[in-house]
Scaffold this motif. Structure first.
Motif, mmCIF file in Angstrom:
data_model
loop_
_atom_site.group_PDB
_atom_site.id
_atom_site.type_symbol
_atom_site.label_atom_id
_atom_site.label_comp_id
_atom_site.label_asym_id
_atom_site.label_seq_id
_atom_site.Cartn_x
_atom_site.Cartn_y
_atom_site.Cartn_z
ATOM 1 N N THR A 126 -40.369 -3.905 14.976
ATOM 2 C CA THR A 126 -41.645 -3.596 14.433
ATOM 3 C C THR A 126 -41.867 -2.043 13.820
ATOM 4 O O THR A 126 -42.926 -1.512 13.615
ATOM 5 N N GLY A 127 -40.750 -1.440 13.640
ATOM 6 C CA GLY A 127 -40.762 -0.117 12.999
ATOM 7 C C GLY A 127 -40.714 0.988 13.856
ATOM 8 O O GLY A 127 -40.977 2.352 13.296
ATOM 9 N N LYS A 128 -40.830 0.850 15.303
ATOM 10 C CA LYS A 128 -41.184 1.995 16.000
ATOM 11 C C LYS A 128 -40.067 2.858 15.973
ATOM 12 O O LYS A 128 -39.997 4.108 16.393
ATOM 13 N N THR A 129 -38.621 2.176 16.130
ATOM 14 C CA THR A 129 -37.591 3.026 16.430
ATOM 15 C C THR A 129 -36.532 2.784 15.226
ATOM 16 O O THR A 129 -36.487 1.521 14.494
ATOM 17 N N GLU A 130 -35.908 3.743 14.653
ATOM 18 C CA GLU A 130 -34.900 3.529 13.960
ATOM 19 C C GLU A 130 -33.511 3.195 14.300
ATOM 20 O O GLU A 130 -33.011 3.776 15.293
ATOM 21 N N CYS A 131 -32.827 2.505 13.533
ATOM 22 C CA CYS A 131 -31.455 2.279 14.027
ATOM 23 C C CYS A 131 -30.173 2.958 13.534
ATOM 24 O O CYS A 131 -30.486 3.692 12.503
ATOM 25 N N ASP A 132 -29.120 3.115 13.897
ATOM 26 C CA ASP A 132 -28.054 3.649 13.670
ATOM 27 C C ASP A 132 -27.261 2.937 12.335
ATOM 28 O O ASP A 132 -26.973 3.362 11.219
ATOM 29 N N SER A 133 -27.330 1.680 12.695
ATOM 30 C CA SER A 133 -26.440 0.427 11.950
ATOM 31 C C SER A 133 -26.997 -0.767 11.907
ATOM 32 O O SER A 133 -27.706 -1.224 12.966
ATOM 33 N N GLY A 134 -26.759 -1.591 10.882
ATOM 34 C CA GLY A 134 -27.096 -3.107 10.932
ATOM 35 C C GLY A 134 -28.522 -3.437 10.126
ATOM 36 O O GLY A 134 -28.659 -2.413 9.276
ATOM 37 N N SER A 135 -28.701 -4.805 10.129
ATOM 38 C CA SER A 135 -29.847 -4.892 9.241
ATOM 39 C C SER A 135 -30.775 -6.171 10.146
ATOM 40 O O SER A 135 -30.400 -6.585 11.066
ATOM 41 N N VAL A 136 -32.126 -5.975 9.583
ATOM 42 C CA VAL A 136 -33.216 -6.705 10.241
ATOM 43 C C VAL A 136 -33.860 -7.426 9.001
ATOM 44 O O VAL A 136 -34.539 -6.590 8.236
ATOM 45 N N TYR A 137 -33.865 -8.540 8.850
ATOM 46 C CA TYR A 137 -34.685 -9.213 7.939
ATOM 47 C C TYR A 137 -35.964 -10.309 8.445
ATOM 48 O O TYR A 137 -35.464 -11.152 9.336
ATOM 49 N N PHE A 138 -36.924 -10.417 7.865
ATOM 50 C CA PHE A 138 -38.034 -11.290 7.868
ATOM 51 C C PHE A 138 -37.882 -12.275 7.310
ATOM 52 O O PHE A 138 -38.454 -11.887 5.772
ATOM 53 N N GLY A 139 -37.703 -13.324 7.500
ATOM 54 C CA GLY A 139 -37.364 -14.456 6.329
ATOM 55 C C GLY A 139 -36.197 -14.068 5.615
ATOM 56 O O GLY A 139 -35.308 -13.323 5.972
ATOM 57 N N GLN A 140 -35.885 -14.592 4.504
ATOM 58 C CA GLN A 140 -34.859 -14.649 3.549
ATOM 59 C C GLN A 140 -35.134 -13.213 2.710
ATOM 60 O O GLN A 140 -33.329 -12.657 2.648
ATOM 61 N N THR A 141 -35.777 -12.343 2.400
ATOM 62 C CA THR A 141 -35.929 -11.497 1.558
ATOM 63 C C THR A 141 -36.556 -10.110 1.797
ATOM 64 O O THR A 141 -36.105 -8.892 1.360
ATOM 65 N N ILE A 142 -37.171 -10.126 3.038
ATOM 66 C CA ILE A 142 -38.040 -8.883 3.727
ATOM 67 C C ILE A 142 -37.210 -8.080 4.538
ATOM 68 O O ILE A 142 -36.849 -8.429 5.736
ATOM 69 N N ASN A 143 -36.615 -6.872 4.136
ATOM 70 C CA ASN A 143 -35.834 -6.064 4.850
ATOM 71 C C ASN A 143 -36.915 -5.093 5.937
ATOM 72 O O ASN A 143 -37.374 -4.268 5.184
ATOM 73 N N LEU A 144 -36.953 -5.320 7.003
ATOM 74 C CA LEU A 144 -37.832 -4.626 7.790
ATOM 75 C C LEU A 144 -37.415 -3.476 8.015
ATOM 76 O O LEU A 144 -38.237 -2.348 8.352
ATOM 77 N N LEU A 145 -36.230 -2.911 8.136
ATOM 78 C CA LEU A 145 -35.870 -1.500 8.039
ATOM 79 C C LEU A 145 -36.309 -0.527 6.932
ATOM 80 O O LEU A 145 -36.017 0.598 7.196
ATOM 81 N N GLN A 146 -36.813 -1.188 6.042
ATOM 82 C CA GLN A 146 -37.431 -0.453 4.865
ATOM 83 C C GLN A 146 -39.142 -0.373 4.790
ATOM 84 O O GLN A 146 -39.536 0.071 3.832
ATOM 85 N N ARG A 147 -39.257 -0.937 5.860
ATOM 86 C CA ARG A 147 -40.939 -0.965 6.196
ATOM 87 C C ARG A 147 -41.330 -0.005 7.176
ATOM 88 O O ARG A 147 -40.766 0.046 8.077
ATOM 89 N N SER A 148 -42.763 0.626 6.806
ATOM 90 C CA SER A 148 -43.288 1.562 8.136
ATOM 91 C C SER A 148 -44.006 0.361 9.105
ATOM 92 O O SER A 148 -44.067 -0.734 9.056
ATOM 93 N N GLU A 149 -44.350 0.950 10.173
ATOM 94 C CA GLU A 149 -45.153 0.131 11.044
ATOM 95 C C GLU A 149 -46.286 -0.497 10.657
ATOM 96 O O GLU A 149 -46.605 -1.808 11.028
ATOM 97 N N PRO A 150 -47.284 0.036 10.009
ATOM 98 C CA PRO A 150 -48.400 -0.865 9.405
ATOM 99 C C PRO A 150 -47.832 -1.769 8.304
ATOM 100 O O PRO A 150 -48.614 -2.858 8.429
#
Length: 293
Positions: A81-105
């Protein structure tokens, strides 16, 4: 509660309202997978809250996450949900949306809703008003605050009231509801924002047996049209709703499968026999984070 108090509550810093975020494209679930978590690691002052975690969730699935305190369940939801930043890894919502590049809103606007363990509703307002405040809108903020409900909005609120079983309480103050009813109202508030993925944290904690049974019916009815991930410690409740259970331990996936499969998994049995030490680790992580694990 005065108008000023209500305004402050609506705009408190930890509140995420979908209409505050820009529009984004629809999630691509062409491969029938809605959430991809790969190699995810998060550390808090040397503690590995998540350790190279991999998780894949199908579109429309109801998935349960279980594990002792400190296993990484809350941290995983925080990262999604964008509340905490990770040290490494990837989180994708569907095929193309990189959640790690998005803000909470932005993540909320994409269609990811989260419910915390403690119900958070506007107690001085009616059940109906709570749902009205949560309706998804893409217009300017002042217009949103002043706009009158149209027939489609009223029909949507009515359908949600029917779904969460609070039709008779529509004009009751939310503060007068039982604990279980407040939990259902908050789930309804999530639904009003039209999420594609719901993250539900310990929904039946403190509920009566009857409320627990009703909550199981509610969550299972949501799966299919939406994807639901539930974190829960009540194993009987998990057994009643889950087709797939993921067991987390020390920040990684320990086992995955049906409830029967994970309960008979040798690694899971060994971990739960040592649950006391796992709980102690959870308290250490919580102390490091300054919050409950």
């Amino acid at each position: 509660m005065t108008v000023l108090d209500t305004t402050r509550e609506i705009f408190r810093r930890d509140q995420v309202w979908p209409f505050l975020a820009p529009e984004h494209s629809m999630v691509d679930v062409s491969h029938n997978m809605i959430l991809y978590v790969e190699g995810l690691s998060v550390s808090f002052d040397g503690f590995k809250a998540l350790n190279d975690l991999n998780l894949y969730v199908n579109d429309g699935e109801l998935r349960c996450l279980i594990g002792a305190n400190g296993a990484g369940k809350t941290t995983l939801m925080d990262v999604i949900t964008g509340k905490t930043e990770c040290d490494s890894g990837s989180v994708y919502f569907g095929q193309t949306i990189n959640l790690l590049q998005r803000s909470e809103p932005e993540i909320a606007q994409l269609g990811i809703g989260r419910k915390f363990q403690k119900p958070s509703v506007f107690e001085a307002h009616t059940v109906f008003d709570n749902l009205e405040l949560s309706l998804k809108a893409d217009k300017g903020i002042w217009y949103t605050l002043r706009v009158k409900l149209n027939s489609a909005d009223i029909d949507r609120i009515d359908s949600i009231l029917d779904l969460i079983g609070l039709k008779e309480q529509r004009f009751m103050l939310a503060g007068a509801l039982s604990h279980g009813q407040k939990q259902w109202l908050e789930i309804g508030m999530l639904l009003a924002s039209d999420p594609r993925l719901l993250l539900i944290d310990e929904p039946v904690a403190g509920m009566t047996a009857q409320e627990t049974e009703r909550t199981a019916e509610l969550l299972t009815s949501l799966a299919g049209d939406r994807t639901v991930i539930v974190v829960e410690h009540d194993m009987e409740f998990v057994r009643s709703i889950a087709r797939t259970v993921t067991v987390l331990h020390q920040g990684s996936v320990l086992a995955e499968g049906t409830m029967d499969e994970v309960q008979n998994n040798r690694d899971v049995i060994e971990v739960y026999l040592g649950e006391e030490s796992a709980d102690a680790r959870g308290e250490e992580i919580a102390a490091a984070r300054g919050e409950r694990a």
